[in-house]
Design a protein around this motif. Structure first.
Motif, PDB file in Angstrom:
ATOM      1  N   ARG A 150       0.830  -1.213   0.000  1.00 30.46           N
ATOM      2  CA  ARG A 150       0.000   0.000   0.000  1.00 30.46           C
ATOM      3  C   ARG A 150       0.860   1.255   0.000  1.00 30.46           C
ATOM      4  NH1 ARG A 150      -2.203  -4.832   0.218  1.00 30.46           N
ATOM      5  NH2 ARG A 150      -4.458  -4.865   0.566  1.00 30.46           N
ATOM      6  N   TYR A 151       2.021   1.174   0.632  1.00 32.08           N
ATOM      7  CA  TYR A 151       2.926   2.323   0.617  1.00 32.08           C
ATOM      8  C   TYR A 151       3.367   2.629  -0.813  1.00 32.08           C
ATOM      9  CZ  TYR A 151       7.031   5.238   1.296  1.00 32.08           C
ATOM     10  OH  TYR A 151       7.948   6.258   1.222  1.00 32.08           O
ATOM     11  N   PHE A 164      12.828   6.088  -0.630  1.00 31.74           N
ATOM     12  CA  PHE A 164      13.663   4.903  -0.779  1.00 31.74           C
ATOM     13  C   PHE A 164      13.977   4.279   0.577  1.00 31.74           C
ATOM     14  CE2 PHE A 164      17.736   2.723  -1.412  1.00 31.74           C
ATOM     15  CZ  PHE A 164      17.466   1.968  -2.549  1.00 31.74           C
ATOM     16  N   ARG A 165      14.307   5.122   1.554  1.00 34.73           N
ATOM     17  CA  ARG A 165      14.599   4.606   2.892  1.00 34.73           C
ATOM     18  C   ARG A 165      13.405   3.859   3.471  1.00 34.73           C
ATOM     19  NH1 ARG A 165      17.702   9.983   5.077  1.00 34.73           N
ATOM     20  NH2 ARG A 165      19.838   9.174   4.967  1.00 34.73           N
ATOM     21  N   GLN A 166      12.229   4.452   3.322  1.00 34.42           N
ATOM     22  CA  GLN A 166      11.040   3.811   3.880  1.00 34.42           C
ATOM     23  C   GLN A 166      10.765   2.490   3.169  1.00 34.42           C
ATOM     24  OE1 GLN A 166       9.441   4.421   6.514  1.00 34.42           O
ATOM     25  NE2 GLN A 166       7.668   3.096   6.284  1.00 34.42           N
ATOM     26  N   ALA A 167      10.941   2.450   1.869  1.00 36.50           N
ATOM     27  CA  ALA A 167      10.719   1.201   1.132  1.00 36.50           C
ATOM     28  C   ALA A 167      11.707   0.128   1.580  1.00 36.50           C
ATOM     29  CB  ALA A 167      10.826   1.453  -0.366  1.00 36.50           C
ATOM     30  N   LEU A 221       7.206   6.859  -8.093  1.00 32.24           N
ATOM     31  CA  LEU A 221       6.759   5.472  -8.114  1.00 32.24           C
ATOM     32  C   LEU A 221       7.926   4.521  -8.348  1.00 32.24           C
ATOM     33  CD1 LEU A 221       4.633   3.274  -8.112  1.00 32.24           C
ATOM     34  CD2 LEU A 221       4.033   3.896 -10.463  1.00 32.24           C
ATOM     35  N   HIS A 222       8.780   4.837  -9.306  1.00 29.04           N
ATOM     36  CA  HIS A 222       9.901   3.940  -9.599  1.00 29.04           C
ATOM     37  C   HIS A 222      10.918   3.901  -8.469  1.00 29.04           C
ATOM     38  CE1 HIS A 222       9.222   2.252 -13.587  1.00 29.04           C
ATOM     39  NE2 HIS A 222       8.621   3.400 -13.909  1.00 29.04           N
ATOM     40  N   VAL A 223      11.084   4.993  -7.749  1.00 33.88           N
ATOM     41  CA  VAL A 223      11.970   4.978  -6.584  1.00 33.88           C
ATOM     42  C   VAL A 223      11.389   4.078  -5.499  1.00 33.88           C
ATOM     43  CG1 VAL A 223      12.850   6.392  -4.670  1.00 33.88           C
ATOM     44  CG2 VAL A 223      13.103   7.182  -7.032  1.00 33.88           C
ATOM     45  N   THR A 238       2.325   5.958  -2.836  1.00 30.83           N
ATOM     46  CA  THR A 238       3.389   6.824  -3.339  1.00 30.83           C
ATOM     47  C   THR A 238       3.198   7.107  -4.820  1.00 30.83           C
ATOM     48  OG1 THR A 238       4.973   6.014  -1.695  1.00 30.83           O
ATOM     49  CG2 THR A 238       5.884   7.052  -3.670  1.00 30.83           C
ATOM     50  N   GLY A 239       2.843   6.077  -5.564  1.00 33.72           N
ATOM     51  CA  GLY A 239       2.617   6.254  -6.991  1.00 33.72           C
ATOM     52  C   GLY A 239       1.389   7.087  -7.303  1.00 33.72           C
TER      53      GLY A 239
END
Length: 235
Positions: free
Chosen positions: A128-129, A216-219, A142-144, A133-134
């Motif tokens: 869902r994150y 990116f960090r959160q992903a 989205l790609h990040v 984001t996307g």
């Protein structure tokens, strides 16, 4: 702006975006790609119950990631954008999900069984994150958000395949490692990296980089949580 500063800025913008993101999120990245779940996969010591729980959840995860790549097709501003996103979508639907089906069939689980499984909290949080984001951001956002998954699995696959036990005949996770270290998946990851750089060249500024790094960090943190979910078989 001085000539030296202008040159530094040009160098920063030309640097591979994925390398910049992993350098800026070094701790989160290491916690993800070197997670105990990954280490045990490489040694072949991961409990089968943990791998089975992970694989079922990853099947559900891939369904949502397929939707995220479909969103990337929609958000594409050119045919090149759309083809790049379609390549990721096709890799999920025709390669990764088939691997999961083959492995789960050994436990007597059908595709219908997989689709009807209850989603774990870690699965919902990460997928869902990425979708949120996307939806709120643009194609680069989205790609990040997608990058830790597609590029991280390629790096993990290569690392494990190069280890002493990764592709050993006795490793029960040999086929998983072979899939993600193999040429087909590595080409998908190389395409994802090229897409990041193309999108960054088109629309990234230095002022925007910190926000992309936060994503990116959160992903990466959510990826590590996903491994932990498999390790502890959390629901």
């Amino acid at each position: 702006m001085t000539t030296d500063n202008a040159a530094d800025r040009a160098t920063d913008l030309a640097t591979d975006l994925f390398d910049r993101l992993t350098a800026g999120a070094a701790d989160e990245w290491a916690s993800y790609v070197d997670h105990p779940f990954v280490q045990q996969l490489g040694r072949g010591t991961l409990p089968v119950s943990s791998f089975r729980h992970y694989l079922v959840q990853d099947y559900l995860f891939l369904i949502h990631f397929a939707r995220a790549y479909a969103l990337a097709v929609y958000k594409g501003q050119s045919l090149a954008d759309m083809r790049a996103a379609f390549g990721g979508l096709k890799a999920i639907l025709d390669v990764e999900m088939d691997l999961h089906i083959r492995l789960c069939a050994g436990w007597g689980l059908s595709p219908a069984d997989l689709e009807q499984a209850a989603e774990a909290k870690a699965t919902m949080a990460y997928t869902r994150y990425v979708l949120e984001t996307g939806l709120r951001g643009d194609l680069l956002d989205l790609h990040v958000a997608l990058a830790p998954c597609v590029l991280g699995y390629a790096e993990i696959g290569k690392r494990l395949a190069a280890g002493p036990s990764g592709l050993a005949q006795g490793n029960p996770y040999r086929s998983w490692i072979a899939e993600y270290s193999g040429e087909a998946y590595q080409e998908v990851a190389a395409g994802a990296r090229a897409t990041l750089n193309r999108l960054a060249a088109r629309g990234m500024t230095e002022q925007r980089f910190p926000q992309l790094l936060t994503t990116f960090r959160q992903a990466c943190r959510l990826e590590a949580d996903f491994w932990q979910m498999g390790l502890t078989r959390a629901t």
